[in-house]
Design an enzyme around this catalytic site. Structure first.
Site, short mmCIF file in Angstrom:
data_model
loop_
_atom_site.label_atom_id
_atom_site.label_comp_id
_atom_site.label_asym_id
_atom_site.label_seq_id
_atom_site.Cartn_x
_atom_site.Cartn_y
_atom_site.Cartn_z
N GLU A 38 0.84 -1.20 0.00
CA GLU A 38 0.00 0.00 0.00
C GLU A 38 0.88 1.25 0.00
O GLU A 38 1.80 1.37 0.81
CB GLU A 38 -0.91 -0.01 1.23
CG GLU A 38 -1.58 1.30 1.58
CD GLU A 38 -2.42 1.87 0.45
OE1 GLU A 38 -2.44 3.10 0.31
OE2 GLU A 38 -3.07 1.07 -0.29
N GLN A 39 0.60 2.17 -0.91
CA GLN A 39 1.45 3.36 -1.02
C GLN A 39 1.33 4.32 0.16
O GLN A 39 2.29 4.99 0.52
CB GLN A 39 1.12 4.10 -2.32
CG GLN A 39 -0.27 4.69 -2.38
CD GLN A 39 -0.50 5.49 -3.65
OE1 GLN A 39 0.46 5.79 -4.37
NE2 GLN A 39 -1.74 5.83 -3.93
N TYR A 217 -28.28 8.32 1.54
CA TYR A 217 -28.65 7.22 2.43
C TYR A 217 -27.89 7.35 3.75
O TYR A 217 -26.81 7.94 3.81
CB TYR A 217 -28.37 5.86 1.79
CG TYR A 217 -26.98 5.69 1.22
CD1 TYR A 217 -25.92 5.24 1.99
CD2 TYR A 217 -26.73 5.97 -0.13
CE1 TYR A 217 -24.65 5.07 1.46
CE2 TYR A 217 -25.47 5.81 -0.67
CZ TYR A 217 -24.44 5.36 0.12
OH TYR A 217 -23.18 5.20 -0.41
#
EC number: 1.14.13.249
Length: 396
Positions: A38-39, A217
């Site tokens: 993950e960067q 929502y």
């Protein structure tokens, strides 16, 4: 506890978003070792909402997230569609218990960060490596070399690009560019107690009008309401994907709309303005040792609310096939694309079409759309989408 096989090639998952974490959780459940690169240095607490339809909710239940979803998400009772000016009802799709009975899972509404947190809890410590921005991948017959922005490299047996619409791996495999849809969206959050009449019962609300629509929502236990206010915007700087905005900007774009829309947008403390991009849904994203998942493989406009749902389907099918594969991953990766491409092409096509239908100017075509909606929005009519079973091998 799932037994991790030492005979299969180690898998590198590029990207730690919803797609990447679901791929990792599905692989580990199939007994396959993986690492997520993950960067970001830390995961951001993103505020946007996600609609989890039954086609993905069933998979998340199988991964062990039924309890987490019940704690952190809200079950939608219905989807309602209304006219832009007077709020007149156009259609209502009943969900609730009918959805569970028909499709085997609820229709959940959840904050993206809560879904992300729930998936992360399925992974053992050390599976996710932060500050690891993959910039290139070099495939060989016996493996893949990953290159990172800090100059380091890693070896893997298989690489899954789940790094979103900007995917570095897609640039290697396909080489196309994102396409501006002609639409932009203002997204924001509102305290639910500011809108007591709209969401006494949890539901998804649409307002359709000329050159725009609004979706809203409630999201889970946070006492918040998510909204997306989409407008037709023929021009957009392709180098700029998003920018902070003010609720007044969104309100101006929807001036003259129903008072509920004005109240919803006006109650937001802040908004963010995004350009909506997709790509043409083409194949060619699987090789002997590399493939893509989620928005990296098939980014789509959000008018069926299926982006995250299709990523979850991808993850389950990919892990199912790799779990049944021998040492050579190539046939499983190619079969994965063969199975997924017709499915995502259909969802992608219908999502684009729905965007055009949502934004019709008042006139004959709009009136025809409105007359047809009460019969076209029945729960059974979503069997093609919500009833789809993403499990080709069935080994789990």
């Amino acid at each position: 506890m799932t037994h991790i096989s030492t005979h299969r090639p180690r898998i590198a998952v590029i990207g730690g978003g919803i797609a990447g974490l679901t791929v990792a959780a599905s692989l580990l459940r199939a007994g396959i070792e993986c690492t997520v690169y993950e960067q970001a240095t830390v995961f951001a607490d993103a505020g946007a909402g996600i609609q989890l339809a039954p086609n993905s909710a069933r998979i998340l239940h199988r991964l062990g997230l039924a309890g987490a979803l019940e704690r952190r998400a809200t079950r939608a009772h219905a989807i309602e569609t209304r006219r832009w000016r007077d709020g007149a009802p156009l259609a209502r799709t009943e969900l609730g218990a009918s959805c569970v009975e028909r499709y085997g899972a609820p229709y959940y509404l959840i904050q993206r960060a809560d879904l992300h947190r729930s998936l992360l809890e399925l992974l053992p410590p050390g599976v996710v490596r932060h500050s690891a921005a993959c910039t290139a991948a070099e495939e060989r017959p016996d493996g893949v070399t990953l290159r990172f922005a800090d100059g380091t490299s890693e070896e893997a047996g298989v690489v899954v690009g789940a790094d979103g619409i900007h995917s570095a791996l897609r640039n290697t495999l396909v080489g196309d560019r994102p396409r501006f849809s002609g639409h932009t969206v203002h997204r924001g959050l509102v305290a639910a107690d500011r809108l007591p009449s709209l969401f006494e019962v949890p539901k998804v609300l649409f307002w359709l009008g000329p050159n725009g629509h609004v979706t809203s929502y409630p999201i889970a236990r946070h006492g918040l309401v998510h909204f997306s206010a989409v407008i037709t915007s023929p021009e957009w700087d392709p180098e700029v994907w998003s920018a902070p905005s003010r609720p007044e900007e969104a309100a101006a774009a929807f001036a003259g709309w129903n008072s509920d829309v004005a109240e919803l947008i006006g109650a937001a403390e802040g908004t963010h303005h995004w350009a909506l991009f997709d790509r043409d849904c083409v194949g060619g994203w699987s090789t002997g040792r590399m493939t893509l998942a989620g928005d990296a493989a098939h980014p789509m406009v959000p008018y069926l609310s299926q982006g995250a749902n299709q990523a979850i389907e991808d993850a389950w099918v990919l892990a199912d096939l790799l779990g049944a594969a021998d040492v050579d991953p190539g046939p499983a990766l190619r079969r994965y694309e063969e199975l997924r491409l017709p499915r995502v092409r259909e969802v992608h096509r219908r999502s684009r079409e729905r965007g055009h239908e949502f934004h019709l100017p008042d006139g004959p075509r709009q009136r025809l759309r409105d007359r047809s909606m009460p019969t076209a929005e029945r729960l059974d009519d979503y069997a093609w989408l919500y009833g789809f079973e993403a499990a080709p091998v069935g080994s789990r």
